[in-house]
Design a protein around this motif. Structure first.
Motif, PDB file in Angstrom:
ATOM      1  N   VAL A 163     -30.170 -99.076  45.199  1.00  0.00           N
ATOM      2  CA  VAL A 163     -29.814-100.360  45.821  1.00  0.00           C
ATOM      3  C   VAL A 163     -28.654-100.162  46.799  1.00  0.00           C
ATOM      4  CG1 VAL A 163     -28.707-102.579  45.293  1.00  0.00           C
ATOM      5  CG2 VAL A 163     -30.744-101.871  44.039  1.00  0.00           C
ATOM      6  N   GLU A 164     -27.707 -99.336  46.406  1.00  0.00           N
ATOM      7  CA  GLU A 164     -26.577 -99.080  47.296  1.00  0.00           C
ATOM      8  C   GLU A 164     -27.058 -98.382  48.571  1.00  0.00           C
ATOM      9  OE1 GLU A 164     -23.338 -96.974  45.486  1.00  0.00           O
ATOM     10  OE2 GLU A 164     -21.982 -97.687  47.066  1.00  0.00           O
ATOM     11  N   HIS A 165     -27.964 -97.413  48.400  1.00  0.00           N
ATOM     12  CA  HIS A 165     -28.440 -96.644  49.550  1.00  0.00           C
ATOM     13  C   HIS A 165     -29.310 -97.499  50.480  1.00  0.00           C
ATOM     14  CE1 HIS A 165     -29.463 -92.811  51.487  1.00  0.00           C
ATOM     15  NE2 HIS A 165     -30.611 -93.404  51.752  1.00  0.00           N
ATOM     16  N   GLN A 166     -30.223 -98.253  49.888  1.00  0.00           N
ATOM     17  CA  GLN A 166     -31.238 -98.962  50.687  1.00  0.00           C
ATOM     18  C   GLN A 166     -30.768-100.329  51.151  1.00  0.00           C
ATOM     19  OE1 GLN A 166     -33.970 -97.759  51.774  1.00  0.00           O
ATOM     20  NE2 GLN A 166     -35.760 -99.070  51.547  1.00  0.00           N
ATOM     21  N   LEU A 167     -30.033-101.034  50.276  1.00  0.00           N
ATOM     22  CA  LEU A 167     -29.673-102.424  50.589  1.00  0.00           C
ATOM     23  C   LEU A 167     -28.188-102.586  50.872  1.00  0.00           C
ATOM     24  CD1 LEU A 167     -31.799-104.156  47.774  1.00  0.00           C
ATOM     25  CD2 LEU A 167     -32.449-103.753  50.150  1.00  0.00           C
ATOM     26  N   ARG A 168     -27.441-101.471  50.752  1.00  0.00           N
ATOM     27  CA  ARG A 168     -25.983-101.495  50.992  1.00  0.00           C
ATOM     28  C   ARG A 168     -25.293-102.514  50.080  1.00  0.00           C
ATOM     29  NH1 ARG A 168     -26.012 -96.819  52.939  1.00  0.00           N
ATOM     30  NH2 ARG A 168     -27.503 -96.549  54.559  1.00  0.00           N
ATOM     31  N   ALA A 169     -25.811-102.707  48.874  1.00  0.00           N
ATOM     32  CA  ALA A 169     -25.175-103.633  47.919  1.00  0.00           C
ATOM     33  C   ALA A 169     -24.447-102.798  46.875  1.00  0.00           C
ATOM     34  CB  ALA A 169     -26.227-104.509  47.261  1.00  0.00           C
ATOM     35  N   HIS A 170     -23.225-103.221  46.529  1.00  0.00           N
ATOM     36  CA  HIS A 170     -22.416-102.393  45.625  1.00  0.00           C
ATOM     37  C   HIS A 170     -22.579-102.761  44.156  1.00  0.00           C
ATOM     38  CE1 HIS A 170     -20.847-100.379  49.019  1.00  0.00           C
ATOM     39  NE2 HIS A 170     -20.413-101.511  49.557  1.00  0.00           N
ATOM     40  N   ALA A 230     -45.416-108.476  42.734  1.00  0.00           N
ATOM     41  CA  ALA A 230     -44.492-109.615  42.756  1.00  0.00           C
ATOM     42  C   ALA A 230     -43.433-109.391  43.836  1.00  0.00           C
ATOM     43  CB  ALA A 230     -43.826-109.763  41.390  1.00  0.00           C
ATOM     44  N   GLU A 231     -42.884-110.497  44.352  1.00  0.00           N
ATOM     45  CA  GLU A 231     -41.867-110.352  45.391  1.00  0.00           C
ATOM     46  C   GLU A 231     -40.508-110.118  44.728  1.00  0.00           C
ATOM     47  OE1 GLU A 231     -41.686-113.494  48.235  1.00  0.00           O
ATOM     48  OE2 GLU A 231     -40.074-112.482  49.339  1.00  0.00           O
ATOM     49  N   ALA A 232     -39.842-109.030  45.118  1.00  0.00           N
ATOM     50  CA  ALA A 232     -38.552-108.680  44.504  1.00  0.00           C
ATOM     51  C   ALA A 232     -37.869-107.635  45.383  1.00  0.00           C
ATOM     52  CB  ALA A 232     -38.780-108.126  43.103  1.00  0.00           C
ATOM     53  N   ASP A 233     -36.728-107.122  44.912  1.00  0.00           N
ATOM     54  CA  ASP A 233     -36.057-106.031  45.638  1.00  0.00           C
ATOM     55  C   ASP A 233     -36.456-104.673  45.064  1.00  0.00           C
ATOM     56  OD1 ASP A 233     -34.298-107.691  47.361  1.00  0.00           O
ATOM     57  OD2 ASP A 233     -33.586-108.386  45.407  1.00  0.00           O
ATOM     58  N   VAL A 234     -36.580-104.630  43.725  1.00  0.00           N
ATOM     59  CA  VAL A 234     -36.847-103.344  43.053  1.00  0.00           C
ATOM     60  C   VAL A 234     -38.040-103.500  42.121  1.00  0.00           C
ATOM     61  CG1 VAL A 234     -35.870-101.569  41.521  1.00  0.00           C
ATOM     62  CG2 VAL A 234     -34.345-102.888  43.016  1.00  0.00           C
ATOM     63  N   LEU A 274     -45.546 -94.496  50.265  1.00  0.00           N
ATOM     64  CA  LEU A 274     -44.359 -95.334  50.022  1.00  0.00           C
ATOM     65  C   LEU A 274     -43.367 -95.180  51.166  1.00  0.00           C
ATOM     66  CD1 LEU A 274     -43.714 -94.701  46.208  1.00  0.00           C
ATOM     67  CD2 LEU A 274     -44.337 -96.880  47.266  1.00  0.00           C
ATOM     68  N   ALA A 275     -43.106 -93.934  51.547  1.00  0.00           N
ATOM     69  CA  ALA A 275     -42.138 -93.673  52.627  1.00  0.00           C
ATOM     70  C   ALA A 275     -42.610 -94.335  53.925  1.00  0.00           C
ATOM     71  CB  ALA A 275     -41.962 -92.171  52.807  1.00  0.00           C
ATOM     72  N   ASP A 276     -43.902 -94.243  54.212  1.00  0.00           N
ATOM     73  CA  ASP A 276     -44.436 -94.837  55.442  1.00  0.00           C
ATOM     74  C   ASP A 276     -44.244 -96.347  55.463  1.00  0.00           C
ATOM     75  OD1 ASP A 276     -45.163 -92.372  56.305  1.00  0.00           O
ATOM     76  OD2 ASP A 276     -47.308 -92.566  55.874  1.00  0.00           O
ATOM     77  N   ARG A 277     -44.237 -96.951  54.265  1.00  0.00           N
ATOM     78  CA  ARG A 277     -44.029 -98.410  54.211  1.00  0.00           C
ATOM     79  C   ARG A 277     -42.544 -98.768  54.156  1.00  0.00           C
ATOM     80  NH1 ARG A 277     -46.681-102.509  50.736  1.00  0.00           N
ATOM     81  NH2 ARG A 277     -45.666-103.644  52.377  1.00  0.00           N
ATOM     82  N   GLY A 278     -41.682 -97.757  54.210  1.00  0.00           N
ATOM     83  CA  GLY A 278     -40.235 -98.017  54.185  1.00  0.00           C
ATOM     84  C   GLY A 278     -39.705 -98.311  52.792  1.00  0.00           C
ATOM     85  N   VAL A 279     -40.462 -97.937  51.762  1.00  0.00           N
ATOM     86  CA  VAL A 279     -40.018 -98.171  50.380  1.00  0.00           C
ATOM     87  C   VAL A 279     -39.286 -96.920  49.895  1.00  0.00           C
ATOM     88  CG1 VAL A 279     -40.774 -98.607  48.005  1.00  0.00           C
ATOM     89  CG2 VAL A 279     -41.966 -99.716  49.917  1.00  0.00           C
ATOM     90  N   LEU A 280     -38.065 -97.110  49.393  1.00  0.00           N
ATOM     91  CA  LEU A 280     -37.301 -95.971  48.864  1.00  0.00           C
ATOM     92  C   LEU A 280     -37.760 -95.699  47.435  1.00  0.00           C
ATOM     93  CD1 LEU A 280     -34.925 -93.933  49.206  1.00  0.00           C
ATOM     94  CD2 LEU A 280     -33.453 -95.684  48.166  1.00  0.00           C
ATOM     95  N   TYR A 281     -38.236 -94.484  47.193  1.00  0.00           N
ATOM     96  CA  TYR A 281     -38.741 -94.106  45.871  1.00  0.00           C
ATOM     97  C   TYR A 281     -37.746 -93.165  45.200  1.00  0.00           C
ATOM     98  CZ  TYR A 281     -41.608 -91.614  42.438  1.00  0.00           C
ATOM     99  OH  TYR A 281     -42.075 -91.038  41.281  1.00  0.00           O
ATOM    100  N   ALA A 282     -37.292 -93.572  43.986  1.00  0.00           N
ATOM    101  CA  ALA A 282     -36.426 -92.692  43.185  1.00  0.00           C
ATOM    102  C   ALA A 282     -37.353 -91.827  42.335  1.00  0.00           C
ATOM    103  CB  ALA A 282     -35.514 -93.524  42.300  1.00  0.00           C
ATOM    104  N   PRO A 283     -37.466 -90.516  42.631  1.00  0.00           N
ATOM    105  CA  PRO A 283     -38.456 -89.690  41.931  1.00  0.00           C
ATOM    106  C   PRO A 283     -38.330 -89.820  40.410  1.00  0.00           C
ATOM    107  CG  PRO A 283     -37.538 -88.508  43.789  1.00  0.00           C
ATOM    108  CD  PRO A 283     -36.742 -89.760  43.653  1.00  0.00           C
ATOM    109  N   ASP A 284     -39.489 -90.063  39.772  1.00  0.00           N
ATOM    110  CA  ASP A 284     -39.493 -90.403  38.335  1.00  0.00           C
ATOM    111  C   ASP A 284     -38.786 -89.363  37.468  1.00  0.00           C
ATOM    112  OD1 ASP A 284     -41.540 -88.539  38.763  1.00  0.00           O
ATOM    113  OD2 ASP A 284     -43.165 -89.887  38.164  1.00  0.00           O
TER     114      ASP A 284
END
Ligand code: NAI
Length: 360
Positions: A163-170, A230-234, A274-284
């Protein structure tokens, strides 16, 4: 079996050993796969579930065991990767005799494979196995016990990092998170998320669990099949693997995928989708390493502070992967695989050196 394990099986990755276990008396049918032991004995949970076919079980155990090699090496723990599957319905077919017959097969491997709980097995089941073999982890008397809380903690920290990396939220206040699967990890993660002020959207195939999440955690409930859309951030997948596929990725309405499930990508290509759609994926296998770390540190010198410190390193590993992915313009899934393979090559070279074997 050659046709399954040779070049013909797409998940076979030069696994060191694959053992098919049968026991007529208890009805045990299990597969133990050891992918790699260069960095140490193969560690991996024991999953119990009914598979549609034996080939499906083999595919699952081959993929999961390779994922464990990558998980351990990325977490910097001196373990290799393995996994076991018992082909049985945990609600109807689990007996102490079945568990002990399986544990006896683990014992025969002499410590090359160390197992613990996973989907369909519990800490109580591992205690039963321990009557037969010492090569199990997740025993409360020997350390932290149930690994799920450390897995959940690591995933929470991973979500914060993404969230910090993608949305700049602390922090996670007001961040909407879909938790798919409210089992051992998903439930604990949901509680942690609620305490951070995140907005919880939850789903499970178990209606009672969904109702409990609504009542106790104030979660918004979505039907399990629709939860990735569903619509969400994560989106935090915490049920079974393979939920990110060509079919589902197009429907995602999140900008981050970060959850506990193993093998979230149905195919390697889905990391690129995922990357092509701009979604940041945290490798499982990076974000969900908390449970492995917990089991790895178990023993007479177990130190809870060290456990928390090690799980606390998951964010740094993720940040490094996100940075490298941006620099090299690659999907995070590919960067994680490349990093794991580089570290594995080093571990293999060190092992060969230790054993006095040199390549030409
Ligand atoms: P669990 O079996 O306790 O929970 C799984 C939950 O997912 C159950 O409540 C089940 O009803 C639900 N579920 C199944 N299919 C679903 C669907 N289609 N939609 C919504 N919910 C569904 O398993 P646990 O231990 O919580 O593990 C969850 C995932 O995390 C698994 O993929 C596991 O391999 C992985 N994992 C678990 C670790 C641990 O410490 N327990 C460590 C690392 C990974």
């Amino acid at each position: 079996m050659d046709f399954m394990l040779g070049h013909g099986h797409e998940e076979f990755d030069n696994h060191e050993l694959v053992a098919f276990c049968r026991d007529a008396g208890t009805g045990l049918s299990a597969i133990i796969a050891i992918h790699d032991t260069s960095a140490g004995p193969a560690a991996g949970g024991c999953r119990m579930m009914r598979y549609a076919t034996f080939a499906d079980a083999l595919t699952d155990v081959l993929r999961l065991s390779k994922g464990m090699t990558y998980k351990a090496i990325m977490a910097g723990m001196p373990f290799g990767g393995g996994k076991a599957v018992i082909l049985a319905d945990p609600r109807k077919e689990k007996t102490p005799e079945l568990l002990m017959a399986f544990a006896e097969r683990v014992a025969r491997l002499g410590g090359t494979f160390i197992t613990g709980e996973d989907v369909g097995t519990t800490v109580a089941d591992i205690e039963v196995m321990r009557r037969v073999t010492p090569h199990v982890r997740g025993i409360p008397a020997n350390g932290h016990g149930d690994p799920s809380s450390m897995t959940a903690l690591g995933v929470l920290k991973g979500i914060e990092t993404a969230v910090e990396h993608q949305l700049r939220a602390h922090d996670l206040k007001g961040i909407r998170v879909i938790v798919q699967g409210l089992g051992a990890v998903g439930w604990r993660l949901s509680k942690l998320l609620r305490n951070t002020g995140a907005i919880l959207i939850a789903s499970d195939i178990d209606l009672e669990l969904m109702e409990k999440a609504r009542r106790q955690l104030g979660a918004t409930i979505v039907p399990p099949d629709h939860s990735p859309a569903a619509e969400a951030d994560v989106y935090a997948p915490c049920a079974l693997g393979g939920t990110l596929s060509e079919r589902t990725i197009g429907d995602l309405r999140v900008s981050i995928v970060a959850g506990a499930a193993n093998n979230q990508l149905a195919t390697a290509e889905d990391g690129r989708r995922l990357a092509d759609r701009g979604v940041l994926y945290a490798p499982d296998y990076v974000i969900n390493a908390g449970g492995l770390i917990s089991g790895a540190l178990e023993g007479p010198s177990f130190d809870h502070a060290e456990l928390l410190e090690r799980v606390g390193q998951i964010p740094k590993t993720l940040r490094d992967l996100f940075t490298r992915a941006e620099a090299e313009k690659l999907p995070t899934s590919i960067v994680a695989d490349l990093t794991a393979q580089e570290r594995l090559a080093q571990a293999r070279a060190q092992k060969q050196k230790r054993e006095g074997v040199y390549h030409q």
